[in-house]
Design a protein around this motif. Sequence first.
Motif, PDB file in Angstrom:
ATOM      1  N   GLN A 190      30.303  11.277 -24.763  1.00  0.00           N
ATOM      2  CA  GLN A 190      30.841  12.219 -23.558  1.00  0.00           C
ATOM      3  C   GLN A 190      32.178  11.397 -23.789  1.00  0.00           C
ATOM      4  N   ASN A 191      32.498  10.294 -24.242  1.00  0.00           N
ATOM      5  CA  ASN A 191      33.835   9.271 -23.675  1.00  0.00           C
ATOM      6  C   ASN A 191      33.905   9.356 -21.932  1.00  0.00           C
ATOM      7  N   SER A 192      32.909   9.261 -21.217  1.00  0.00           N
ATOM      8  CA  SER A 192      33.391   9.050 -20.377  1.00  0.00           C
ATOM      9  C   SER A 192      32.793   7.378 -19.598  1.00  0.00           C
ATOM     10  N   ILE A 193      32.497   6.727 -20.019  1.00  0.00           N
ATOM     11  CA  ILE A 193      32.638   5.422 -20.220  1.00  0.00           C
ATOM     12  C   ILE A 193      32.603   4.782 -21.503  1.00  0.00           C
ATOM     13  N   ASP A 194      33.353   3.555 -21.425  1.00  0.00           N
ATOM     14  CA  ASP A 194      33.758   2.465 -21.990  1.00  0.00           C
ATOM     15  C   ASP A 194      32.556   1.779 -22.410  1.00  0.00           C
ATOM     16  N   ILE A 195      32.018   1.104 -22.281  1.00  0.00           N
ATOM     17  CA  ILE A 195      30.765   0.028 -22.534  1.00  0.00           C
ATOM     18  C   ILE A 195      30.018   0.679 -21.492  1.00  0.00           C
ATOM     19  N   GLY A 196      28.527   1.101 -22.082  1.00  0.00           N
ATOM     20  CA  GLY A 196      26.756   0.664 -21.692  1.00  0.00           C
ATOM     21  C   GLY A 196      26.194  -0.090 -22.047  1.00  0.00           C
ATOM     22  N   PHE A 197      25.580  -0.400 -20.340  1.00  0.00           N
ATOM     23  CA  PHE A 197      24.259  -0.872 -21.301  1.00  0.00           C
ATOM     24  C   PHE A 197      23.259  -0.238 -20.832  1.00  0.00           C
ATOM     25  N   SER A 198      21.980  -0.038 -21.291  1.00  0.00           N
ATOM     26  CA  SER A 198      20.876   1.120 -21.785  1.00  0.00           C
ATOM     27  C   SER A 198      19.873  -0.327 -21.634  1.00  0.00           C
ATOM     28  N   LEU A 199      18.545   0.438 -21.281  1.00  0.00           N
ATOM     29  CA  LEU A 199      17.615  -0.105 -21.446  1.00  0.00           C
ATOM     30  C   LEU A 199      16.638   0.479 -22.627  1.00  0.00           C
ATOM     31  N   GLN A 200      17.279   1.071 -22.758  1.00  0.00           N
ATOM     32  CA  GLN A 200      16.835   1.961 -24.245  1.00  0.00           C
ATOM     33  C   GLN A 200      17.732   1.934 -25.515  1.00  0.00           C
ATOM     34  N   ASP A 201      16.593   2.159 -26.084  1.00  0.00           N
ATOM     35  CA  ASP A 201      17.625   2.127 -28.514  1.00  0.00           C
ATOM     36  C   ASP A 201      17.461   2.907 -28.826  1.00  0.00           C
ATOM     37  N   ARG A 202      18.822   3.382 -29.291  1.00  0.00           N
ATOM     38  CA  ARG A 202      18.803   4.686 -29.218  1.00  0.00           C
ATOM     39  C   ARG A 202      19.726   4.849 -30.742  1.00  0.00           C
ATOM     40  N   ILE A 203      19.937   5.754 -31.681  1.00  0.00           N
ATOM     41  CA  ILE A 203      20.179   6.098 -32.604  1.00  0.00           C
ATOM     42  C   ILE A 203      21.465   7.141 -32.654  1.00  0.00           C
ATOM     43  N   LEU A 204      22.660   7.066 -32.752  1.00  0.00           N
ATOM     44  CA  LEU A 204      23.008   7.679 -32.689  1.00  0.00           C
ATOM     45  C   LEU A 204      24.921   8.261 -33.318  1.00  0.00           C
ATOM     46  N   LYS A 205      25.019   9.227 -34.174  1.00  0.00           N
ATOM     47  CA  LYS A 205      26.120   9.223 -34.852  1.00  0.00           C
ATOM     48  C   LYS A 205      27.673   8.392 -33.980  1.00  0.00           C
ATOM     49  N   ASN A 206      28.442   7.988 -34.457  1.00  0.00           N
ATOM     50  CA  ASN A 206      29.258   7.392 -34.017  1.00  0.00           C
ATOM     51  C   ASN A 206      29.109   6.113 -32.943  1.00  0.00           C
ATOM     52  N   VAL A 207      28.877   6.098 -32.593  1.00  0.00           N
ATOM     53  CA  VAL A 207      28.025   4.664 -31.553  1.00  0.00           C
ATOM     54  C   VAL A 207      27.154   3.627 -31.761  1.00  0.00           C
ATOM     55  N   LYS A 208      27.515   2.992 -31.514  1.00  0.00           N
ATOM     56  CA  LYS A 208      27.571   1.195 -31.586  1.00  0.00           C
ATOM     57  C   LYS A 208      26.350   0.484 -30.413  1.00  0.00           C
ATOM     58  N   VAL A 209      25.441   0.438 -31.333  1.00  0.00           N
ATOM     59  CA  VAL A 209      24.151   0.123 -30.587  1.00  0.00           C
ATOM     60  C   VAL A 209      23.713  -2.332 -30.336  1.00  0.00           C
ATOM     61  N   GLN A 210      23.696  -2.624 -29.702  1.00  0.00           N
ATOM     62  CA  GLN A 210      23.460  -4.565 -30.075  1.00  0.00           C
ATOM     63  C   GLN A 210      22.269  -4.460 -28.960  1.00  0.00           C
ATOM     64  N   LYS A 211      21.950  -5.447 -29.133  1.00  0.00           N
ATOM     65  CA  LYS A 211      20.409  -5.913 -27.907  1.00  0.00           C
ATOM     66  C   LYS A 211      21.683  -7.286 -27.138  1.00  0.00           C
ATOM     67  N   LEU A 212      21.562  -6.835 -25.952  1.00  0.00           N
ATOM     68  CA  LEU A 212      22.647  -8.268 -25.477  1.00  0.00           C
ATOM     69  C   LEU A 212      21.557  -8.862 -24.960  1.00  0.00           C
ATOM     70  N   PHE A 213      20.052  -8.864 -24.077  1.00  0.00           N
ATOM     71  CA  PHE A 213      19.493  -9.995 -24.258  1.00  0.00           C
ATOM     72  C   PHE A 213      18.241  -9.235 -24.094  1.00  0.00           C
ATOM     73  N   GLU A 214      17.265 -10.308 -23.929  1.00  0.00           N
ATOM     74  CA  GLU A 214      15.974  -9.576 -23.784  1.00  0.00           C
ATOM     75  C   GLU A 214      14.986 -11.116 -22.119  1.00  0.00           C
ATOM     76  N   GLU A 215      14.783  -9.853 -21.875  1.00  0.00           N
ATOM     77  CA  GLU A 215      13.934 -10.963 -20.412  1.00  0.00           C
ATOM     78  C   GLU A 215      12.632 -10.791 -20.219  1.00  0.00           C
ATOM     79  N   GLN A 216      12.072 -11.590 -19.705  1.00  0.00           N
ATOM     80  CA  GLN A 216      10.062 -11.752 -19.403  1.00  0.00           C
ATOM     81  C   GLN A 216      10.001 -11.444 -17.800  1.00  0.00           C
TER      82      GLN A 216
END
Length: 300
Positions: A137-163
């Motif tokens: 919805q263009n309400s935020i520019d950059i997000g950090f989610s704990l969920q991996d999803r596939i969404l049209k026109n949205v780029k998702v990259q793993k930032l980090f992983e932790e124990q």
Amino acid sequence: MNYSQIESFLTIIRLGSLSKAAEQLYVSQSTISQRLHSIEKEYEVVLLNREKGVKSVTLTHEGERFYQLALRFEALYLETKNLKSTSGEATISIGAVDSVHNYVLKDIYSAVFRQIPDVRLAIHTHQSNEIYYLIDQNSIDIGFSLQDRILKNVKVQKLFEEQMVMIQKKKIESTTDEIDNSVLSPKQQLFINWGMDYQIWHEKHWGPTTNTFLQIDTAKMLRDFLEEDGMWAIVPVSIARDFHKQGLIDVFTLTDPPPSRSCFQVEKEGINSRVEQVSELILKSKPKIDKIVRPWETLV
């Protein structure tokens, strides 16, 4: 609806009365009342509870909803008004869960301030499942989610992983590095939902999450609850290290450890150059969170 109406409404709420709002805005009380009435008439709602003998104002249900919209209207109006004076600057809106903001990314945000001085950061806390909707919805520019999803026109990259590790209130002496899952009671657990993979693992050992007696949604709430003897929680290493440095807790691994927590950087494709600049800096500064093997040694 115009800005003077929004300004009057918000001033009424902030000062608690129509008369004080009129004084603040240097207009008559009848003018303030008329502006409020115009909003209510235009949208066919009642914004304030009007009770005889009660001087302070309270919002109706519709008023509560309108208040949130009015704040956004005010922010956009002021940003537009200041557009010329801040033409060389940009505001980048970032959304993430509480634990990512406070325990992983705060140093990276500081690096953005140092290296990109003409960028302002608007940092908001949201649940993981909200991030993708807000990006779409263009309400935020950059997000950090704990969920991996596939969404049209949205780029998702793993930032980090932790124990993930188990923590408990600090004891005078603690030399155990590993605890068997079966000795932990769900009745004494401070449960935080770390995602679907975590829930599946949790159910294997302690049944459904309804078996837990205390569920919380922010890591900071753990501080008070962990004061109770016997209470325990499972948290990411970043939180465990922070609490351990403050002398609050002991840290343990489990015989059957929980799945690692992954965090994904989410943004729209085709973002503008300023957002891209911040995004690339965050990816370049990607946090590396070392695993814990022997907690009482590696956390010192």
